[in-house]
Scaffold this motif. Structure first.
Motif, PDB file in Angstrom:
ATOM      1  N   ARG A 104      31.224  36.508  34.256  1.00  0.00           N
ATOM      2  CA  ARG A 104      30.147  37.375  33.774  1.00  0.00           C
ATOM      3  C   ARG A 104      29.119  37.655  34.861  1.00  0.00           C
ATOM      4  NH1 ARG A 104      29.912  38.118  28.262  1.00  0.00           N
ATOM      5  NH2 ARG A 104      31.431  36.910  27.066  1.00  0.00           N
ATOM      6  N   ALA A 105      28.850  36.652  35.705  1.00  0.00           N
ATOM      7  CA  ALA A 105      27.855  36.827  36.760  1.00  0.00           C
ATOM      8  C   ALA A 105      28.332  37.787  37.844  1.00  0.00           C
ATOM      9  CB  ALA A 105      27.513  35.470  37.377  1.00  0.00           C
ATOM     10  N   PHE A 106      29.601  37.647  38.253  1.00  0.00           N
ATOM     11  CA  PHE A 106      30.099  38.395  39.401  1.00  0.00           C
ATOM     12  C   PHE A 106      31.030  39.538  39.023  1.00  0.00           C
ATOM     13  CE2 PHE A 106      29.655  34.263  42.017  1.00  0.00           C
ATOM     14  CZ  PHE A 106      28.307  34.530  42.218  1.00  0.00           C
ATOM     15  N   GLY A 107      31.410  39.625  37.760  1.00  0.00           N
ATOM     16  CA  GLY A 107      32.421  40.601  37.384  1.00  0.00           C
ATOM     17  C   GLY A 107      31.938  42.032  37.279  1.00  0.00           C
ATOM     18  N   GLY A 108      30.624  42.234  37.172  1.00  0.00           N
ATOM     19  CA  GLY A 108      30.093  43.587  37.060  1.00  0.00           C
ATOM     20  C   GLY A 108      29.825  44.213  38.413  1.00  0.00           C
ATOM     21  N   SER A 109      29.043  45.275  38.395  1.00  0.00           N
ATOM     22  CA  SER A 109      28.769  45.992  39.637  1.00  0.00           C
ATOM     23  C   SER A 109      27.931  45.166  40.600  1.00  0.00           C
ATOM     24  CB  SER A 109      28.064  47.319  39.337  1.00  0.00           C
ATOM     25  OG  SER A 109      26.851  47.110  38.641  1.00  0.00           O
ATOM     26  N   LEU A 110      27.094  44.252  40.093  1.00  0.00           N
ATOM     27  CA  LEU A 110      26.273  43.440  40.976  1.00  0.00           C
ATOM     28  C   LEU A 110      27.144  42.609  41.913  1.00  0.00           C
ATOM     29  CD1 LEU A 110      23.074  41.454  40.131  1.00  0.00           C
ATOM     30  CD2 LEU A 110      24.923  40.326  41.337  1.00  0.00           C
ATOM     31  N   GLY A 111      28.146  41.944  41.357  1.00  0.00           N
ATOM     32  CA  GLY A 111      29.019  41.124  42.191  1.00  0.00           C
ATOM     33  C   GLY A 111      29.837  41.951  43.165  1.00  0.00           C
ATOM     34  N   ARG A 112      30.406  43.037  42.679  1.00  0.00           N
ATOM     35  CA  ARG A 112      31.258  43.882  43.522  1.00  0.00           C
ATOM     36  C   ARG A 112      30.464  44.524  44.651  1.00  0.00           C
ATOM     37  NH1 ARG A 112      35.315  44.518  46.409  1.00  0.00           N
ATOM     38  NH2 ARG A 112      36.089  46.618  46.685  1.00  0.00           N
ATOM     39  N   ARG A 113      29.190  44.866  44.391  1.00  0.00           N
ATOM     40  CA  ARG A 113      28.374  45.544  45.391  1.00  0.00           C
ATOM     41  C   ARG A 113      27.607  44.566  46.283  1.00  0.00           C
ATOM     42  NH1 ARG A 113      25.399  50.759  42.963  1.00  0.00           N
ATOM     43  NH2 ARG A 113      25.691  51.381  45.139  1.00  0.00           N
ATOM     44  N   THR A 114      27.784  43.256  46.017  1.00  0.00           N
ATOM     45  CA  THR A 114      27.022  42.271  46.775  1.00  0.00           C
ATOM     46  C   THR A 114      27.903  41.282  47.525  1.00  0.00           C
ATOM     47  OG1 THR A 114      25.239  42.397  45.129  1.00  0.00           O
ATOM     48  CG2 THR A 114      25.216  40.512  46.617  1.00  0.00           C
ATOM     49  N   LEU A 115      28.848  40.664  46.829  1.00  0.00           N
ATOM     50  CA  LEU A 115      29.606  39.562  47.421  1.00  0.00           C
ATOM     51  C   LEU A 115      30.379  39.935  48.689  1.00  0.00           C
ATOM     52  CD1 LEU A 115      31.086  37.249  44.641  1.00  0.00           C
ATOM     53  CD2 LEU A 115      29.338  36.743  46.335  1.00  0.00           C
TER      54      LEU A 115
END
Length: 225
Positions: A104-115
């Motif tokens: 839930r933490a990394f699966g959205g756009s935040l994780g994809r655009r950051t990690l």
């Protein structure tokens, strides 16, 4: 014989130097960082933009986090939360809930655009890599390891299971999909990964229990007892 200070009263209480930390401002800065990461991604994030969004100043942010990278790591940790993998008495339920927080933490756009971009910077900065592992990687790994060891104590997981390998397998699918984007991080991914791992590591006792109490139920991302 009295000493020179014998008539003095109790020593005055000293006040700590500096102002107490404003936890409300900490929260506002982390929230602003998370929102901007969702909107602009890691390459487009600036301390100035975070300061404007959080209604504060760039020096105020730097007093808390020395660099943009440190701020982003703190924001990711805050997104994931600090709650340990639960101990409900159900091994696969605990693991599903724990891995689901990662998804839930990394699966959205935040994780994809950051990690992906952040990982590239960690490779060239040992100190920043240490901060990431100590803030996010090791705490998450330690709490999942505790859940696996509880499973061994309950007789659900084989005592000869390779814990480090199981930990890698449990978290790797989410990280892999976030970093490469070849497949989505679905709502059922945590369940699917845990059940696949348990398929190889579980004892006959756990298999019998699961077949008796859980088979035939709909697949859900949240654990069921």
């Amino acid at each position: 014989m009295a000493t020179p200070d014998s008539d003095a009263g109790p020593a005055p209480r000293t006040r700590p130097a500096g102002r107490p930390r404003d936890t409300g401002l900490d929260e506002a800065i982390l929230t602003a960082t998370q929102e901007l990461l969702e909107e602009a991604g890691y390459p487009g994030l600036t301390m100035e933009a975070v300061a404007r969004r959080a209604s504060t100043s760039k020096p105020a942010i730097r007093r808390r986090w020395p660099s943009r990278q440190h701020l982003v790591i703190a924001a990711l940790a805050d997104t994931m939360g600090t709650a340990p993998t639960p101990d409900t008495g159900c091994t696969h339920c605990d693991l599903i809930q724990g891995i689901d927080t990662l998804s839930r933490a990394f699966g959205g756009s935040l994780g994809r655009r950051t990690l992906p971009a952040l990982m590239a910077e960690l490779a060239d900065d040992p100190e920043l890599d240490r901060v990431f592992t100590e803030t996010i990687f090791h705490p998450r790994r330690a709490t999942t390891e505790a859940a696996l060891r509880r499973g061994i104590e309950r007789g659900d997981i084989r005592p000869d299971a390779d814990i480090d390998l199981l930990l890698d397998m449990l978290g790797a699918t989410t990280y892999h999909r976030v970093l490469f984007g070849h497949l989505p991080v679905t709502e059922t991914l945590a369940h699917d990964v845990v059940m696949t791992v348990m398929g190889g590591a579980a004892t006959p006792r756990w298999r019998e229990h699961y077949q008796r109490h859980h088979e035939g139920r709909p697949v859900r991302s949240q654990a069921v007892s």
